[in-house]
Design an enzyme around this catalytic site. Structure first.
Site, PDB file in Angstrom:
ATOM      1  N   LYS A  70     -13.147 -29.926  63.168  1.00 35.89           N
ATOM      2  CA  LYS A  70     -13.777 -28.744  62.571  1.00 35.89           C
ATOM      3  C   LYS A  70     -13.016 -28.325  61.322  1.00 35.89           C
ATOM      4  O   LYS A  70     -11.814 -28.583  61.216  1.00 35.89           O
ATOM      5  CB  LYS A  70     -13.736 -27.575  63.570  1.00 35.89           C
ATOM      6  CG  LYS A  70     -14.728 -27.675  64.706  1.00 35.89           C
ATOM      7  CD  LYS A  70     -14.642 -26.450  65.593  1.00 35.89           C
ATOM      8  CE  LYS A  70     -15.641 -26.522  66.738  1.00 35.89           C
ATOM      9  NZ  LYS A  70     -17.039 -26.543  66.326  1.00 35.89           N
TER      10      LYS A  70
ATOM     11  N   ARG B  39     -21.950 -30.388  75.717  1.00 34.72           N
ATOM     12  CA  ARG B  39     -23.003 -31.070  76.486  1.00 34.72           C
ATOM     13  C   ARG B  39     -22.444 -32.267  77.255  1.00 34.72           C
ATOM     14  O   ARG B  39     -22.958 -32.642  78.301  1.00 34.72           O
ATOM     15  CB  ARG B  39     -24.138 -31.487  75.531  1.00 34.72           C
ATOM     16  CG  ARG B  39     -23.725 -32.442  74.454  1.00 34.72           C
ATOM     17  CD  ARG B  39     -24.697 -32.492  73.282  1.00 34.72           C
ATOM     18  NE  ARG B  39     -24.493 -31.383  72.343  1.00 34.72           N
ATOM     19  CZ  ARG B  39     -25.222 -31.203  71.242  1.00 34.72           C
ATOM     20  NH1 ARG B  39     -26.217 -32.025  70.943  1.00 34.72           N
ATOM     21  NH2 ARG B  39     -24.978 -30.186  70.450  1.00 34.72           N
TER      22      ARG B  39
HETATM   23  N1  BES Z   1     -18.286 -24.821  70.621  1.00 33.43           N
HETATM   24  C1  BES Z   1     -19.102 -25.306  69.581  1.00 33.43           C
HETATM   25  C2  BES Z   1     -20.255 -24.366  69.260  1.00 33.43           C
HETATM   26  C3  BES Z   1     -19.882 -23.108  68.544  1.00 33.43           C
HETATM   27  C4  BES Z   1     -19.488 -23.139  67.224  1.00 33.43           C
HETATM   28  C5  BES Z   1     -19.973 -21.916  69.197  1.00 33.43           C
HETATM   29  C6  BES Z   1     -19.163 -21.954  66.575  1.00 33.43           C
HETATM   30  C7  BES Z   1     -19.666 -20.742  68.543  1.00 33.43           C
HETATM   31  C8  BES Z   1     -19.245 -20.757  67.241  1.00 33.43           C
HETATM   32  C9  BES Z   1     -19.693 -26.651  69.965  1.00 33.43           C
HETATM   33  O1  BES Z   1     -18.878 -27.458  70.738  1.00 33.43           O
HETATM   34  C10 BES Z   1     -19.961 -27.388  68.698  1.00 33.43           C
HETATM   35  O2  BES Z   1     -19.024 -27.676  68.004  1.00 33.43           O
HETATM   36  N2  BES Z   1     -21.224 -27.661  68.413  1.00 33.43           N
HETATM   37  C11 BES Z   1     -21.579 -28.323  67.219  1.00 33.43           C
HETATM   38  C12 BES Z   1     -22.663 -29.308  67.530  1.00 33.43           C
HETATM   39  C13 BES Z   1     -22.987 -30.241  66.407  1.00 33.43           C
HETATM   40  C14 BES Z   1     -21.815 -31.173  66.166  1.00 33.43           C
HETATM   41  C15 BES Z   1     -24.209 -31.026  66.772  1.00 33.43           C
HETATM   42  C16 BES Z   1     -22.054 -27.261  66.223  1.00 33.43           C
HETATM   43  O3  BES Z   1     -22.671 -26.273  66.630  1.00 33.43           O
HETATM   44  O4  BES Z   1     -21.765 -27.405  65.059  1.00 33.43           O
HETATM   45 MN    MN Z   2     -17.557 -28.601  69.535  1.00 30.75          MN
END
Ligand code: BES
Ligand code: MN
Ligand code: ZN
Length: 536
Positions: free
Chosen positions: A321, A395
């Site tokens: 990230k 997931r």
């Molecule tokens: N935990 C995150 C989702 C999230 C991000 C929740 C910011 C709250 C605030 C999740 O694991 C994630 O990183 N999801 C990705 C999915 C994508 C790679 C398809 C996302 O939302 O960017």
């Molecule tokens: Mn994630």
């Protein structure tokens, strides 16, 4: 314990009937309390002579004025009474009060607005009124207060009281919440000092005593569950590890009648949870798989199963990230925290239902042993998954948990997860995302959300979206591209839930607040508890 709640019944107290008005007020005002909280509507103020008149006439405010030696009139003359929704007027003790046997040090009058308008008789309006009143109790010398529930009833029918009282307790709990005071791991100093306000007494009469006592007991349990969820969410990720969550769950089994089982790495491997394990591979801290059981129903009754995402820190893994606000990814275990909080509260209220809480928990870290984009892993269900993005890890841990819970032959399964950033884009911080093909479950959860003001909004789950999850090399890909990111995430999960009725809650936008008010909200504990209460 940061705040205490209790009930007190004044059997005949009724401010709506002219006959018992005086005696009701007398008995309430005779209580030794820092603050007696009463509500009044536009009708009450009109009976008192309108907003400008200086002379008292009839009704509730006039009787109160007599017992308080003209205090209400003074307030009205200077313009402090306007009956507007959530307007606040504090009357403070004067020499004359004691001559009428008044022991209350303050009388807090809260405006209900114009209740003849049906549009004003909503729980949302009540929530504003309750918040305004509670705010007065915080941050000053008031230590205890009596809240006369019947005078707050927007409907003057019993049905609303339960929701109103639970909501009041929930908000009082939110207001009193301080981080870290209940967690032994927090050796460093807690930043905020607690409020002086310690004890809220809900007063009722014979007409509502049963509902009132039940609602207060439920509200107390709910606050305990929310406090646990908030604490676990707010704890730093170097303390709140998967092992910590496992120990916290085991700790609950010593306080209440929850049966807790915590599986470690070896057992998770033996179960064939290759998808879950692929997420934990880059981390030095071991994964845990927590199962909590509340056996409040009949022995053979099919359980309601709650599954919570427990990523104690989400760096994104190799699909790292960006750095901005990455600290907030400690909140990626808020699904788990809310399931644990709900289980704790369900046990505290001795809910007459069988409920099982399941939490797969690990860290998502990059390292030489971490899963790579392109890796193919085998889930417990047998389906193979092409991991195209290691940041779509929620997931991957949930799908194996969803397969695991088949063994419980559940009545329904509800999973709770901070699953997608896309859900924040879709719904902001107001509603949690709700995904389900089961209309009954959608209705029940929507209703539970409205009754606790912990609301959800349904998003689709159609077959058409499954197209985006196609993989050239495995049964399914773990991402479906940017369009409808929350929907494709839910579609991915749905492939593992065919054996039972299922709903998915995406709480990415509702589980915590960012910025100056940064902190866990405890959502969706109120929603889940409300749903469970309605089911029993
Ligand atoms: N935990 C995150 C989702 C999230 C991000 C929740 C910011 C709250 C605030 C999740 O694991 C994630 O990183 N999801 C990705 C999915 C994508 C790679 C398809 C996302 O939302 O960017
Ligand atoms: Mn994630
Ligand atoms: Zn995540």
């Amino acid at each position: 314990m940061t705040i205490q709640f209790s009930t007190k019944i004044f059997p005949q107290a009724d401010l709506g009937s002219q006959k018992s008005l005086k005696s009701s007020l007398k008995s309430l005002l005779a209580q030794s309390t820092d603050c007696l909280i009463l509500a009044y509507s536009k009708v009450d103020l009109d009976g008192f002579g309108g907003s400008k008149a200086a002379k008292a006439k009839s009704g509730f405010l006039a009787e109160l004025d007599q017992l308080l030696g003209g205090s209400v009139n003074h307030a009205n003359v200077v313009g402090d009474l306007d009956s507007k929704q959530a307007s606040i007027c504090v009357l403070r003790t004067e020499k004359t009060w004691a001559t009428n046997g008044v022991k209350a040090k303050r009388v807090l009058l809260v405006g209900l607005g114009d209740l003849q308008l049906a549009s004003e008789r909503t729980l949302i309006l009540y929530s504003k009124i309750a918040r305004a009143a509670l705010k007065v109790l915080s941050g000053n010398a008031i230590k205890n207060a009596i809240w006369f529930v019947p005078s707050f009833s927007l409907t003057h029918q019993g049905s609303f009281i339960t929701d109103e009282v639970r909501l009041t307790i929930q908000y009082a709990g939110d207001q009193a919440y301080r981080f870290g005071v209940r967690q032994p791991a927090m050796k460093f100093k807690v930043k905020d000092s607690p409020d002086t306000f310690k004890h809220l007494v809900f007063a009722g009469n014979d007409a509502c005593s049963k509902e009132l006592k039940e609602a207060v007991a439920q509200g107390i349990a709910m606050v305990e569950g929310m406090n646990l969820a908030k604490d676990l969410g707010n704890l730093p990720p170097n303390i709140c590890t998967p092992t910590y969550l496992g120990k916290a769950a085991q700790g609950l089994s010593k306080k209440v009648s929850l049966k807790v089982e915590v599986l470690g790495l070896k057992q998770i491997e033996a179960l064939g949870m290759g998808s879950f394990l692929s997420v934990t591979k880059g981390s030095d801290t071991p994964p845990q798989f927590i199962v909590m059981r509340h056996q409040g129903g009949k022995a053979g009754e099919a359980p309601i199963v709650l599954v919570g995402k427990g990523i104690t820190f989400d760096t994104g893994g190799i699909s790292l990230k960006p750095g901005e606000a990455m600290d907030e990814m400690k909140y990626d275990m808020c699904g788990a925290a809310s399931v644990m909080g709900t289980m704790y509260a369900a046990a505290l209220m001795k809910l007459k239902k069988n409920v099982i809480g399941v939490v797969p928990t690990c860290e998502n870290m990059p390292s030489g042993s971490a899963t790579r984009p392109g890796d193919i892993v085998k889930s417990m269900s047998g389906q193979t998954i092409e991991v195209l993005n290691t940041d779509a890890e929620g997931r991957l841990i949930l799908c194996d948990a969803l397969t695991y819970v088949e063994r419980f032959k559940p009545k329904v399964v509800i999973d709770v997860a901070t699953l997608t950033g896309a859900c924040i884009i879709a719904l902001g911080h107001v509603h949690s995302g709700l995904f389900s093909d089961d209309e009954g479950l959608v209705n029940a959860l929507t209703k539970a959300g409205k009754a606790s003001l912990d609301t959800v909004w349904r998003l689709p789950l159609d077959a058409a979206y499954h197209e985006q999850l196609k993989s050239n090399f495995a049964d399914v890909a773990n991402i479906g591209g940017r369009p409808a990111g929350s929907v494709t995430a839910a579609c991915f999960l749905s492939r593992f839930t065919e054996k039972y009725h299922w709903a998915h809650l995406d709480i990415a936008g509702t589980a915590w607040k960012s910025g100056a008010a940064k902190g866990s909200t405890g959502r969706p504990v109120p929603l889940l508890l409300n749903y469970l209460i309605e089911q029993s």
